[in-house]
Design a protein around this motif. Sequence first.
Motif, PDB file in Angstrom:
ATOM      1  N   LYS A   1       0.571  -1.125  -0.209  1.00  0.00           N
ATOM      2  CA  LYS A   1      -0.194   0.031  -0.026  1.00  0.00           C
ATOM      3  C   LYS A   1       0.729   1.345   0.384  1.00  0.00           C
ATOM      4  O   LYS A   1       0.614   2.188  -0.861  1.00  0.00           O
ATOM      5  CB  LYS A   1      -1.150   0.061   1.342  1.00  0.00           C
ATOM      6  N   THR A   2       2.057   1.122   0.934  1.00  0.00           N
ATOM      7  CA  THR A   2       2.418   2.301   1.016  1.00  0.00           C
ATOM      8  C   THR A   2       4.021   2.531   0.042  1.00  0.00           C
ATOM      9  O   THR A   2       3.431   3.562  -1.756  1.00  0.00           O
ATOM     10  CB  THR A   2       4.383   2.196   1.787  1.00  0.00           C
ATOM     11  N   TRP A   3       4.627   1.513  -1.282  1.00  0.00           N
ATOM     12  CA  TRP A   3       4.756   2.044  -2.064  1.00  0.00           C
ATOM     13  C   TRP A   3       4.163   2.011  -3.884  1.00  0.00           C
ATOM     14  O   TRP A   3       4.073   2.929  -4.647  1.00  0.00           O
ATOM     15  CB  TRP A   3       6.303   1.132  -2.810  1.00  0.00           C
ATOM     16  N   ALA A   4       3.049   1.126  -4.015  1.00  0.00           N
ATOM     17  CA  ALA A   4       2.370   0.816  -4.546  1.00  0.00           C
ATOM     18  C   ALA A   4       0.786   1.675  -5.088  1.00  0.00           C
ATOM     19  O   ALA A   4       0.026   1.991  -5.687  1.00  0.00           O
ATOM     20  CB  ALA A   4       1.928  -0.677  -5.498  1.00  0.00           C
ATOM     21  N   ASP A   5       0.364   2.147  -3.716  1.00  0.00           N
ATOM     22  CA  ASP A   5      -0.592   3.502  -2.910  1.00  0.00           C
ATOM     23  C   ASP A   5      -2.112   2.096  -2.856  1.00  0.00           C
ATOM     24  O   ASP A   5      -2.887   2.161  -3.899  1.00  0.00           O
ATOM     25  CB  ASP A   5      -0.748   4.203  -4.085  1.00  0.00           C
TER      26      ASP A   5
ATOM     27  N   GLU B   1      -6.022  -4.869  -3.824  1.00  0.00           N
ATOM     28  CA  GLU B   1      -6.375  -3.980  -4.863  1.00  0.00           C
ATOM     29  C   GLU B   1      -5.771  -4.049  -6.138  1.00  0.00           C
ATOM     30  O   GLU B   1      -6.046  -4.142  -7.389  1.00  0.00           O
ATOM     31  CB  GLU B   1      -6.726  -2.033  -4.182  1.00  0.00           C
ATOM     32  N   TYR B   2      -4.665  -4.219  -5.695  1.00  0.00           N
ATOM     33  CA  TYR B   2      -3.407  -4.671  -6.953  1.00  0.00           C
ATOM     34  C   TYR B   2      -4.323  -6.137  -7.574  1.00  0.00           C
ATOM     35  O   TYR B   2      -3.546  -5.763  -8.698  1.00  0.00           O
ATOM     36  CB  TYR B   2      -2.121  -4.909  -6.340  1.00  0.00           C
ATOM     37  N   LYS B   3      -4.251  -6.967  -7.100  1.00  0.00           N
ATOM     38  CA  LYS B   3      -4.723  -8.513  -8.018  1.00  0.00           C
ATOM     39  C   LYS B   3      -6.195  -7.691  -8.562  1.00  0.00           C
ATOM     40  O   LYS B   3      -6.116  -7.858  -9.704  1.00  0.00           O
ATOM     41  CB  LYS B   3      -5.189  -9.549  -7.171  1.00  0.00           C
ATOM     42  N   VAL B   4      -6.888  -6.976  -8.132  1.00  0.00           N
ATOM     43  CA  VAL B   4      -8.131  -6.676  -9.041  1.00  0.00           C
ATOM     44  C   VAL B   4      -7.877  -5.337 -10.429  1.00  0.00           C
ATOM     45  O   VAL B   4      -8.366  -5.791 -11.446  1.00  0.00           O
ATOM     46  CB  VAL B   4      -8.933  -5.499  -8.059  1.00  0.00           C
ATOM     47  N   LEU B   5      -6.477  -4.719  -9.761  1.00  0.00           N
ATOM     48  CA  LEU B   5      -6.056  -4.232 -11.197  1.00  0.00           C
ATOM     49  C   LEU B   5      -5.668  -4.927 -11.695  1.00  0.00           C
ATOM     50  O   LEU B   5      -5.985  -4.193 -13.120  1.00  0.00           O
ATOM     51  CB  LEU B   5      -5.339  -3.194 -10.683  1.00  0.00           C
ATOM     52  N   LYS B   6      -5.019  -5.505 -11.870  1.00  0.00           N
ATOM     53  CA  LYS B   6      -4.178  -6.569 -13.134  1.00  0.00           C
ATOM     54  C   LYS B   6      -5.463  -8.006 -12.847  1.00  0.00           C
ATOM     55  O   LYS B   6      -5.126  -8.318 -14.614  1.00  0.00           O
ATOM     56  CB  LYS B   6      -3.484  -7.254 -12.776  1.00  0.00           C
ATOM     57  N   GLY B   7      -7.143  -7.807 -12.909  1.00  0.00           N
ATOM     58  CA  GLY B   7      -7.031  -8.637 -13.582  1.00  0.00           C
ATOM     59  C   GLY B   7      -6.996 -10.192 -13.059  1.00  0.00           C
ATOM     60  O   GLY B   7      -8.023 -11.447 -13.783  1.00  0.00           O
ATOM     61  N   LEU B   8      -6.974  -9.933 -11.559  1.00  0.00           N
ATOM     62  CA  LEU B   8      -6.454 -11.862 -11.766  1.00  0.00           C
ATOM     63  C   LEU B   8      -7.419 -11.758  -9.973  1.00  0.00           C
ATOM     64  O   LEU B   8      -8.019 -11.199  -9.559  1.00  0.00           O
ATOM     65  CB  LEU B   8      -5.075 -11.298 -10.396  1.00  0.00           C
TER      66      LEU B   8
ATOM     67  N   GLU C   1      -4.139 -16.384  -9.090  1.00  0.00           N
ATOM     68  CA  GLU C   1      -2.948 -16.113  -9.367  1.00  0.00           C
ATOM     69  C   GLU C   1      -1.833 -15.337  -8.625  1.00  0.00           C
ATOM     70  O   GLU C   1      -2.877 -14.253  -7.672  1.00  0.00           O
ATOM     71  CB  GLU C   1      -2.893 -15.525 -11.367  1.00  0.00           C
ATOM     72  N   ASN C   2      -1.339 -15.882  -8.760  1.00  0.00           N
ATOM     73  CA  ASN C   2       0.648 -15.007  -8.131  1.00  0.00           C
ATOM     74  C   ASN C   2       0.054 -13.820  -8.101  1.00  0.00           C
ATOM     75  O   ASN C   2       0.720 -13.548  -9.473  1.00  0.00           O
ATOM     76  CB  ASN C   2       1.231 -15.617  -7.950  1.00  0.00           C
ATOM     77  N   LEU C   3      -0.034 -12.864  -7.215  1.00  0.00           N
ATOM     78  CA  LEU C   3       0.658 -11.449  -7.466  1.00  0.00           C
ATOM     79  C   LEU C   3       2.287 -10.762  -8.437  1.00  0.00           C
ATOM     80  O   LEU C   3       2.409 -10.436  -9.700  1.00  0.00           O
ATOM     81  CB  LEU C   3       0.148 -10.003  -6.626  1.00  0.00           C
TER      82      LEU C   3
ATOM     83  N   THR D   1       0.607  -0.375 -13.217  1.00  0.00           N
ATOM     84  CA  THR D   1      -0.705  -0.659 -13.874  1.00  0.00           C
ATOM     85  C   THR D   1      -1.047  -1.864 -13.833  1.00  0.00           C
ATOM     86  O   THR D   1      -0.936  -3.344 -13.057  1.00  0.00           O
ATOM     87  CB  THR D   1       0.059  -0.853 -15.666  1.00  0.00           C
ATOM     88  N   SER D   2      -2.672  -2.637 -15.232  1.00  0.00           N
ATOM     89  CA  SER D   2      -2.791  -3.126 -15.178  1.00  0.00           C
ATOM     90  C   SER D   2      -2.413  -4.793 -16.165  1.00  0.00           C
ATOM     91  O   SER D   2      -2.879  -5.589 -16.131  1.00  0.00           O
ATOM     92  CB  SER D   2      -4.206  -2.921 -15.827  1.00  0.00           C
ATOM     93  N   LEU D   3      -1.643  -4.474 -16.511  1.00  0.00           N
ATOM     94  CA  LEU D   3      -0.721  -5.105 -17.664  1.00  0.00           C
ATOM     95  C   LEU D   3      -0.191  -6.126 -16.402  1.00  0.00           C
ATOM     96  O   LEU D   3       0.553  -6.543 -15.418  1.00  0.00           O
ATOM     97  CB  LEU D   3       1.117  -4.664 -17.775  1.00  0.00           C
ATOM     98  N   ASN D   4      -0.533  -7.407 -16.945  1.00  0.00           N
ATOM     99  CA  ASN D   4      -0.490  -8.642 -16.404  1.00  0.00           C
ATOM    100  C   ASN D   4       0.375  -9.684 -17.192  1.00  0.00           C
ATOM    101  O   ASN D   4       0.540  -9.707 -18.254  1.00  0.00           O
ATOM    102  CB  ASN D   4      -1.607  -9.255 -15.947  1.00  0.00           C
TER     103      ASN D   4
END
Length: 274
Positions: free
Chosen positions: A179-183, A188-195, A198-200, A262-265
Amino acid sequence: MKQENTIKIFEEKNVRTVWDEDKEDWYICIVDVIEILTGTDRPRKYWSDLKAKLKKEGSEVSENIGQLKMKASDSKMRFTDVASTEQLFRLIQSIPSPKAEPFKLWLATLAKERLDEMQDPELTIDRALEQYLELGYSQNWINQRLKSIEIRKELTDEWRERGVKEGLEFATLTDIITKTWADKTTKEYKVLKGLKKENLRDNMTNTELILNMLAEASTKDISQATNPQNLQENKTVAKQGGNVAKIAKEELEAKTGKKVVTSLNAKKILEGKK
């Protein structure tokens, strides 16, 4: 009893597993296996019905099934039914599937590989390298990913020395770092990438991996320097470590004019190479 949670791959499908060091055996998530063998989108319902059927038939297999905490799709550690390799072989006999025999062979190989790795730890890295190459990842990305595994282990070893408990406390500190470095929290990070399952980290770009490594390595170094005594102090250290990577990320974004997170997975990355 020392246990190690890991994700194994069978035909590009995740299988949640726990290695029990004392018993030298795998404990494997039953619903993951059922989903793979049957293709059902309701593996829990299938397992519930199968348990009832086995019980009615007088089978002792379902009665001896235990539960262990494993990471769910929401990244939380939840109790789920698991089977030892011997129990799983017996269960598979009750699940009609063309994948039953290939899965049995995979299961036998899994058990042998783990025992081999205990004798020669370098085999773990070699097999991870082979698996990523087979999936189509670039050599450069694989090098970063393997390094990230090493750095993560150093951090979790440090947390254990500080009395941090595996499971919820590990997840809490990881979320603070991310959360600190990626905000974004891990979820939330996995949702952004559509996971989902799957391993983040397996879906991060090179730059994302590097910044995540910087955050975790910084957290470990700060922890060793400041000697945090409780969870609250470890939370402070996690935020400080994440902030080191945050500063680097913001400076890079300012220089390039591009967002790092980014959303790139992995699927999009690998499709783009074809």
